[in-house]
Design a protein around this motif. Structure first.
Motif, PDB file in Angstrom:
ATOM      1  N   PRO A 119       2.502   0.451   2.959  1.00 18.67           N
ATOM      2  CA  PRO A 119       2.965   1.829   3.179  1.00 18.67           C
ATOM      3  C   PRO A 119       4.494   1.969   3.060  1.00 18.67           C
ATOM      4  O   PRO A 119       4.986   3.014   2.659  1.00 18.67           O
ATOM      5  CB  PRO A 119       2.502   2.146   4.606  1.00 18.67           C
ATOM      6  CG  PRO A 119       1.345   1.226   4.837  1.00 18.67           C
ATOM      7  CD  PRO A 119       1.685  -0.029   4.071  1.00 18.67           C
TER       8      PRO A 119
ATOM      9  N   ARG B  48       5.462   4.098  -2.309  1.00 12.92           N
ATOM     10  CA  ARG B  48       5.833   5.498  -2.084  1.00 12.92           C
ATOM     11  C   ARG B  48       6.461   6.057  -3.347  1.00 12.92           C
ATOM     12  O   ARG B  48       7.086   5.340  -4.113  1.00 12.92           O
ATOM     13  CB  ARG B  48       6.842   5.596  -0.939  1.00 12.92           C
ATOM     14  CG  ARG B  48       6.356   5.011   0.361  1.00 12.92           C
ATOM     15  CD  ARG B  48       7.298   5.268   1.530  1.00 12.92           C
ATOM     16  NE  ARG B  48       8.634   5.705   1.187  1.00 12.92           N
ATOM     17  CZ  ARG B  48       9.748   5.048   1.536  1.00 12.92           C
ATOM     18  NH1 ARG B  48       9.688   3.923   2.206  1.00 12.92           N
ATOM     19  NH2 ARG B  48      10.925   5.533   1.203  1.00 12.92           N
TER      20      ARG B  48
ATOM     21  N   ASP C 224       8.792   8.478  -3.243  1.00 14.65           N
ATOM     22  CA  ASP C 224      10.097   9.056  -2.920  1.00 14.65           C
ATOM     23  C   ASP C 224      11.224   8.019  -2.978  1.00 14.65           C
ATOM     24  O   ASP C 224      12.262   8.178  -2.360  1.00 14.65           O
ATOM     25  CB  ASP C 224      10.052   9.706  -1.533  1.00 14.65           C
ATOM     26  CG  ASP C 224       9.789   8.710  -0.415  1.00 14.65           C
ATOM     27  OD1 ASP C 224       9.321   7.581  -0.691  1.00 14.65           O
ATOM     28  OD2 ASP C 224      10.038   9.065   0.754  1.00 14.65           O
TER      29      ASP C 224
ATOM     30  N   GLN D  87      -4.543   6.277   2.655  1.00 15.56           N
ATOM     31  CA  GLN D  87      -3.317   6.910   2.179  1.00 15.56           C
ATOM     32  C   GLN D  87      -3.518   7.688   0.887  1.00 15.56           C
ATOM     33  O   GLN D  87      -2.944   8.753   0.699  1.00 15.56           O
ATOM     34  CB  GLN D  87      -2.225   5.859   1.992  1.00 15.56           C
ATOM     35  CG  GLN D  87      -0.867   6.453   1.700  1.00 15.56           C
ATOM     36  CD  GLN D  87       0.235   5.412   1.764  1.00 15.56           C
ATOM     37  OE1 GLN D  87       0.007   4.250   2.069  1.00 15.56           O
ATOM     38  NE2 GLN D  87       1.441   5.841   1.470  1.00 15.56           N
ATOM     39  N   TYR D  88      -4.343   7.166  -0.034  1.00 12.96           N
ATOM     40  CA  TYR D  88      -4.472   7.781  -1.354  1.00 12.96           C
ATOM     41  C   TYR D  88      -5.863   8.318  -1.663  1.00 12.96           C
ATOM     42  O   TYR D  88      -6.101   8.817  -2.751  1.00 12.96           O
ATOM     43  CB  TYR D  88      -4.063   6.768  -2.440  1.00 12.96           C
ATOM     44  CG  TYR D  88      -2.608   6.426  -2.353  1.00 12.96           C
ATOM     45  CD1 TYR D  88      -1.632   7.291  -2.841  1.00 12.96           C
ATOM     46  CD2 TYR D  88      -2.185   5.240  -1.755  1.00 12.96           C
ATOM     47  CE1 TYR D  88      -0.289   6.990  -2.751  1.00 12.96           C
ATOM     48  CE2 TYR D  88      -0.845   4.934  -1.664  1.00 12.96           C
ATOM     49  CZ  TYR D  88       0.095   5.813  -2.159  1.00 12.96           C
ATOM     50  OH  TYR D  88       1.426   5.513  -2.054  1.00 12.96           O
TER      51      TYR D  88
END
Length: 166
Positions: free
Chosen positions: A11, A15, A17, A91-92
């Motif tokens: 995690p 990402r 970002d 998460q995805y």
């Protein structure tokens, strides 16, 4: 110090970002790669821990001309994929696809695969190598279809369909 790669959680590093500067500051060794004719890549060593459920390999961040991450690619090995697959599913929202010769997870948008996780048994599994029982490919792409799956991921999916593995 390059002798001991830093340990990172998925995690923390998977990402969209992240900037090229962040990658250069965070990792002790960064290799530049041509990820795609429309993207630049930064490849780093990846170690998520020291347990059989961790991944060791490489992570490639692929940036567009605006320095935005468009693709994250992990290639590596693991002894047990259960823990990180649970993280990726949460998460995805990856969905498992019935398959032979390993496990395949896809994330689709408008009926087209946009991200893929393929976990297959190593060609030879040694009892005294509990950390390298499976080969792992994780390719996560930014939502939308501007860049889509890499040619390698497209080839993997096409080959599996042609041989009726999934």
């Amino acid at each position: 110090d390059l002798s001991q790669p830093a340990i990172h959680s998925l995690p923390e590093i998977l990402r969209f970002d992240i900037s090229p500067g962040w990658v250069l500051e965070r990792f002790p060794r960064v290799t530049t790669v041509l990820a795609d004719t429309r993207m630049d890549g930064l490849r780093v060593p990846l170690v998520t821990g020291t347990a059989p459920s961790d991944i060791a390999g490489t992570l490639t961040y692929s940036f567009d001309r605006y320095q935005r991450v468009q693709r994250l690619t992990v290639q590596g090995t693991t002894g047990d994929a259960t823990r990180f697959m649970t993280e990726l599913q949460q998460q995805y929202r990856m969905q498992q696809v019935p398959s032979l010769g390993g496990v395949l997870y896809l994330l689709s948008w408008n009926g087209n695969a946009t991200s893929v996780v393929h976990i297959e048994p190593a060609a030879v599994i040694y009892a005294d190598s509990p950390y390298a029982r499976f080969n792992v490919l994780i390719e996560l792409n930014q939502a939308g279809l501007e860049y889509g799956l890499s040619p390698a991921a497209q080839q993997l999916l096409a080959a599996g369909k042609n041989t009726q593995r999934w």
